[in-house]
Write an enzyme that holds these catalytic residues in place. Structure first.
Site, PDB file in Angstrom:
ATOM      1  N   GLU A   1     102.672 133.459  22.062  1.00 38.85           N
ATOM      2  CA  GLU A   1     101.244 133.159  22.041  1.00 38.85           C
ATOM      3  C   GLU A   1     101.009 131.789  22.652  1.00 38.85           C
ATOM      4  O   GLU A   1     101.614 130.818  22.227  1.00 38.85           O
ATOM      5  CB  GLU A   1     100.717 133.206  20.601  1.00 38.85           C
ATOM      6  CG  GLU A   1      99.202 133.284  20.529  1.00 38.85           C
ATOM      7  CD  GLU A   1      98.542 131.951  20.783  1.00 38.85           C
ATOM      8  OE1 GLU A   1      97.532 131.921  21.499  1.00 38.85           O
ATOM      9  OE2 GLU A   1      99.040 130.938  20.295  1.00 38.85           O
TER      10      GLU A   1
ATOM     11  N   SER B   1     104.406 125.191  15.599  1.00 42.14           N
ATOM     12  CA  SER B   1     104.936 125.123  16.967  1.00 42.14           C
ATOM     13  C   SER B   1     104.967 123.700  17.495  1.00 42.14           C
ATOM     14  O   SER B   1     105.602 123.434  18.515  1.00 42.14           O
ATOM     15  CB  SER B   1     104.148 126.049  17.890  1.00 42.14           C
ATOM     16  OG  SER B   1     104.391 127.392  17.505  1.00 42.14           O
TER      17      SER B   1
ATOM     18  N   HIS C   1      95.958 128.683   8.890  1.00 41.46           N
ATOM     19  CA  HIS C   1      95.092 127.522   9.114  1.00 41.46           C
ATOM     20  C   HIS C   1      93.968 127.459   8.084  1.00 41.46           C
ATOM     21  O   HIS C   1      93.621 126.380   7.603  1.00 41.46           O
ATOM     22  CB  HIS C   1      94.537 127.541  10.535  1.00 41.46           C
ATOM     23  CG  HIS C   1      95.547 127.112  11.552  1.00 41.46           C
ATOM     24  ND1 HIS C   1      95.917 125.804  11.697  1.00 41.46           N
ATOM     25  CD2 HIS C   1      96.302 127.819  12.417  1.00 41.46           C
ATOM     26  CE1 HIS C   1      96.851 125.716  12.635  1.00 41.46           C
ATOM     27  NE2 HIS C   1      97.116 126.932  13.087  1.00 41.46           N
TER      28      HIS C   1
ATOM     29  N   CYS D   1      94.517 129.444  16.136  1.00 45.63           N
ATOM     30  CA  CYS D   1      95.459 130.528  16.398  1.00 45.63           C
ATOM     31  C   CYS D   1      94.941 131.852  15.882  1.00 45.63           C
ATOM     32  O   CYS D   1      94.687 131.986  14.689  1.00 45.63           O
ATOM     33  CB  CYS D   1      96.806 130.224  15.749  1.00 45.63           C
ATOM     34  SG  CYS D   1      97.984 131.565  15.991  1.00 45.63           S
TER      35      CYS D   1
ATOM     36  N   CYS E   1     104.173 129.590  19.432  1.00 42.22           N
ATOM     37  CA  CYS E   1     102.746 129.852  19.451  1.00 42.22           C
ATOM     38  C   CYS E   1     102.129 129.187  20.684  1.00 42.22           C
ATOM     39  O   CYS E   1     101.149 128.503  20.606  1.00 42.22           O
ATOM     40  CB  CYS E   1     102.144 129.329  18.157  1.00 42.22           C
ATOM     41  SG  CYS E   1     100.573 130.061  17.764  1.00 42.22           S
TER      42      CYS E   1
ATOM     43  N   CYS F   1     104.974 129.952  27.589  1.00 42.05           N
ATOM     44  CA  CYS F   1     106.075 129.132  28.114  1.00 42.05           C
ATOM     45  C   CYS F   1     106.327 129.285  29.598  1.00 42.05           C
ATOM     46  O   CYS F   1     106.056 130.294  30.189  1.00 42.05           O
ATOM     47  CB  CYS F   1     107.379 129.526  27.445  1.00 42.05           C
ATOM     48  SG  CYS F   1     107.516 128.957  25.790  1.00 42.05           S
TER      49      CYS F   1
END
Lengths: 354, 519
Positions: B14, B454, B68, B61, B498, B501
């Site tokens: 993510e 993350s 969260h 997220c 998260c 990349c």
């Protein structure tokens, strides 16, 4: 038998009675299966939390697998695709070179400050990061249709909320709005996207409102169909969370938010925010979070109502979001009816349920 | 010699994230990871009503919004001096459990499986399942088009050592399909209490907004039982089957072996006791958690704000052109140590604490079946195994918790927003330790900082130049073919990052730096 536009709209029009997504989408899915070619879809993510993608995965009928095998050809979606790196970025480059028509789905806002350096995907031949801004421009220009998926892509959403640190923009600010369809919501809803893709594939552009939202999903305010509406009419308001009555005094944004939550509820119909004992937070509305003063639980300000005589008026800070008359009418109506509503007493306390 | 291979982005995670790798002698010698997206949540929160934080921070997220919401609600609870009643506490736990079920299943099947499972095995399918046959016919038709994107999004993919066992592949593919239904069911479990998902409206300061009814209890319980069955009959057996097919991966991707966990699933309304035990495991020793030891360093992060600040004093001033900086992620350190967070940390710390006998038993039984000691947990497969074990434990606990709910008792306590205050909320998102810190002035948010899982795992080097956690875990990973660095993405994905990349593979400091692209 091919599903006609009329059938489709009829199916969609019956949504008021339908609680779940299944019945009409199944019908659409059947029709779509007869259209042999799957429409290529390129789905890119910018300033997003992937919540819209997660939400779409909750689709029931058709299933995720049905969608991928029967309805669309999902060429690019970073969260699900097997390939990585240049193998996957090449999909985008090829789409730009090819004559094949595709639908571009944009999830997330587009940061434009510092030439878009706040969000990058992949690198160019020189190893320089390619900005999301550039992808949206290039792919958007080439796409047959563009779906702005979710509140961030539609309005800018929280990334664009004051003070908008990265100068985040909605999709319509980046590419020709004429090919864009907005599907606001935080997150966007599965049947909205599936229904829209089906419509684009079978009939082309659906009927849109002035904000480029499909009329079938966004023609009514939450407030219009809310199951707590009878309490509103009686002036019987919840004073704290959990009290299952009209949530207006707790800052409900149902009166300014266009969406079909009352008809469809959420997550296979198990619940929806207002039934769950909390106000609608207006996640599909233009100023969601937005300007600093626009609190999640702040009561909608009372507003001037042209043409309605004898009503007390207050400054309208929400006028830019929807027509002042609309909110004004609703609020005035609420105030008029609410024998128990203490006008402008301690607003903060009331919004906390005190 | 002198190869630079760029992989950008890494998919099936993510967000936006990238990694740069140096290869020497067929192994990764050095690595740099970078986050490629910035939104400025903390800046946006300043000056707003503190109550807004629960709804705003969930949008950090879409995969772990409940985490969260929980961290934020706990930060507000502490700043408002309010605790939830029993029902409120339990429902928060049930929502967190639902989010864990959703995320771990999604991670293993939809994000990770394609690194091991050979999707083309579907062409050999001979059974009667309509969905499997539909996929088979679709793949056949797609492949016959000869398009480069045929059978997208499942192809193309890296060349690699995919599973060869036909039956195992077919089982995994059918579970891949079933897992969508399970993930959706888990989202429904959250929405039963939270109003909707992703992004619940039902977590509020002092508890939750939803009320308790027997119908809701049953609705949650029977969904939970369906998923529990899936965990026992599909998820755990599949993880074990993959582990048996890839034994070498118990030795790859270990990293620092420092673990941090804040604890989650409150067992009392004050939040002082949690089912998962908090702690900091450093250099082989388990220490008690002290949040004062957390600092965020930004020398290599794209921020011009000062480095080494505790989150209460944290600042976030973006500077995309800052020299030397290569990531939008900060480098948090605990007692100046880089720390791994996530299911591995939670299971090992809870196990080592000795306070949860069923966790210790499950970990020990699993290790015994694998004929190995705790060290193998620090690996790519160890992380996947801990995720599966954790899910089994949490599903069993949640089944008990939901039956502790009491209809008609309150689910939240009243509160007032104080003129000025401060507070913090420590919890666990699916991917690890999550903390929110808030300062309130004039009834508004003066400062808000989030240190997310993350950030711990995917952060860059710190001020001293010590690598981030994934950077370190990549070191020593064999890369058979730099054009198809599937090994590197397996390491990265084992953390369930998260962010999105990109990986750059560099062979170091030779005179010739030839660049070619992975296609």
């Amino acid at each position: 038998m091919r599903l006609t536009r009329r059938d489709f709209l009829k199916a969609v029009g019956g949504l008021g009675a339908a609680m779940l997504t299944s019945p009409f989408l199944s019908k659409v899915a059947q029709a779509i299966e007869q259209e042999k070619k799957n429409f290529p879809v390129i789905w890119i993510q910018g300033q997003t939390d992937a919540g819209c993608s997660e939400s779409i995965l909750n689709t029931v009928s058709p299933t995720v697998v049905d969608i991928v095998t029967d309805i669309i050809s999902l060429r690019f979606h970073q969260t699900v695709m097997a390939s990585s790196g240049h193998q996957c970025i090449n999909v985008l480059h090829e789409a730009l070179k090819s004559d094949e028509k595709f639908i571009l789905v944009v999830e997330g806002a587009v940061p434009v400050k510092d030439d878009g350096l706040y969000c990058t995907i992949g690198e160019d031949e020189q190893g320089k990061p390619i900005t999301f801004l550039k992808w949206v421009k290039d792919l958007g220009e080439k796409a047959l249709y563009v779906v702005a998926l979710g509140t961030c892509a539609t309005w800018g959403g929280i990334p664009a909320a004051e003070p908008n640190p990265t100068d985040a923009k909605p999709v319509t600010a980046i590419i020709d709005p004429k090919k864009v369809v907005n599907l606001p919501g935080c997150p966007a809803r599965p049947h909205h996207l599936v229904g829209l893709l089906a419509h684009l594939k079978l009939f082309g552009m659906p009927e849109l409102d002035s904000k480029r939202r499909p009329m079938v999903f966004f023609s009514r305010l939450i407030h219009d169909n809310c199951e707590m509406r009878p309490f509103f009419e009686k002036g019987d308001f919840a004073k704290h969370f959990s009290e299952k009555k009209c949530m207006y005094l707790l800052g409900c944004k149902g009166p300014i938010t266009y969406n079909d939550c009352p008809n469809y509820q959420w997550n296979s119909g198990v619940n929806w925010p207002i039934r769950g004992g909390s106000p609608c937070i207006g996640c599909a509305s233009e100023n969601f979070i937005g300007s600093k003063g626009n609190g999640v639980y702040m009561r909608l300000p009372e507003a001037k109502v042209p043409g309605i005589a004898g009503l007390k008026v207050k400054a309208d800070k929400f006028g830019f979001a929807v027509g002042a008359a609309t909110i004004g009418g609703i609020i005035a109506h609420a105030i008029g009816r609410a024998a128990t509503a203490k006008k402008k007493s301690n607003e903060k306390k009331e919004s906390q349920g005190e | 010699m002198g190869k630079k291979v760029v992989i950008d982005p890494i998919t099936r995670i993510e967000g936006h994230y990238s990694v740069e790798i140096e290869i020497e002698g067929g192994k990764i010698k050095d690595a740099w990871t970078r986050g490629d997206m910035f939104r400025g949540w903390e800046i946006i929160l300043e000056g707003r009503d503190p109550q807004d934080a629960i709804n705003v921070t969930q949008r950090i997220c879409g995969v772990c919004p409940v985490g969260h919401a929980m961290a934020s609600a706990k930060a507000l609870d502490s700043a408002f001096y309010v605790n939830p009643p029993d029902n409120g506490r339990i429902i928060r736990n049930l929502m967190a459990a639902g989010n864990l079920l959703h995320s771990h299943i999604l991670h293993f099947y939809h994000l990770v499986a394609l690194d091991f499972v050979d999707i083309t095995a579907i062409l050999d399918y001979k059974g009667n399942d309509a969905t499997m046959n539909n996929i088979k016919e679709w793949v056949k038709k797609e492949v016959s088009t000869g398009r480069s994107t045929a059978a997208a999004p499942f192809l193309p993919r890296y060349k690699g050592d995919y599973i060869k066992d036909k039956e195992l592949n077919l089982t995994a593919i059918s579970h891949y399909v079933k897992a969508f239904e399970m993930a959706r069911t888990a989202q429904e479990m959250i929405a039963i209490w939270g109003g909707k998902m992703p992004h619940v409206t039902g977590i509020v300061p002092g508890g939750v907004a939803e009320t308790v009814t027997a119908e809701k209890i049953a609705s949650y319980l029977y969904r939970l039982r369906r998923i529990k069955e899936f965990i026992d009959t599909c998820y755990l057996p599949d993880v074990i089957a993959v582990a048996k097919a890839y034994p070498a991966w118990f030795k790859i991707g270990g990293g620092y072996k420092n673990l941090l966990a804040y604890g989650i699933f409150e067992l009392n309304n004050e939040g002082t006791e949690t089912y998962h035990i908090p702690g900091a495991f450093i250099n082989g020793k388990l220490n008690e958690l002290n949040q004062k030891n957390i600092k965020e360093e930004v020398f290599y992060s794209k921020y011009s704000s000062p480095t080494g600040l505790h989150p209460f004093d944290g600042e976030t001033t973006p500077d995309p052109k800052k020299p030397n900086a290569y990531s939008w992620v900060k480098a948090p350190r605990y007692d100046s140590q880089p720390m791994e967070v996530g299911p591995l940390a939670r299971m090992v710390i809870t196990h080592l604490s000795g306070k949860r006998p069923e966790v210790t038993k499950l970990v020990k039984d699993t290790l015994k079946a694998l004929n190995a000691d705790e060290n193998i947990l620090f690996s790519v497969l160890g992380r996947h195994a801990c995720r599966a074990l954790e899910l089994k434990i949490v599903a069993e606990q949640a089944e008990q918790w939901v039956l502790q709910l009491q209809p008609d008792k309150p689910t939240n306590n009243p509160y007032e927003v104080p003129q000025s205050s401060e507070g913090y909320g420590l919890t666990e998102a699916q991917r690890g330790a999550l903390g929110h810190w808030i300062k309130i002035k004039d009834h508004k948010i003066e400062r808000y900082q989030c240190v997310v899982p993350s950030t711990w795992n995917c952060g860059p080097r710190d001020d001293k130049g010590r690598r981030g956690v994934i950077e370190e875990a990549l070191i020593g990973t064999p890369i058979a073919d730099p054009e198809n660095p599937i090994e590197a993405v397996r390491v990265v994905r084992s953390f369930d990052p998260c962010l999105a990349c990109a990986i750059h593979v560099i062979v170091p400091h030779s005179n010739e730096v030839k660049t070619f692209r992975v296609v």
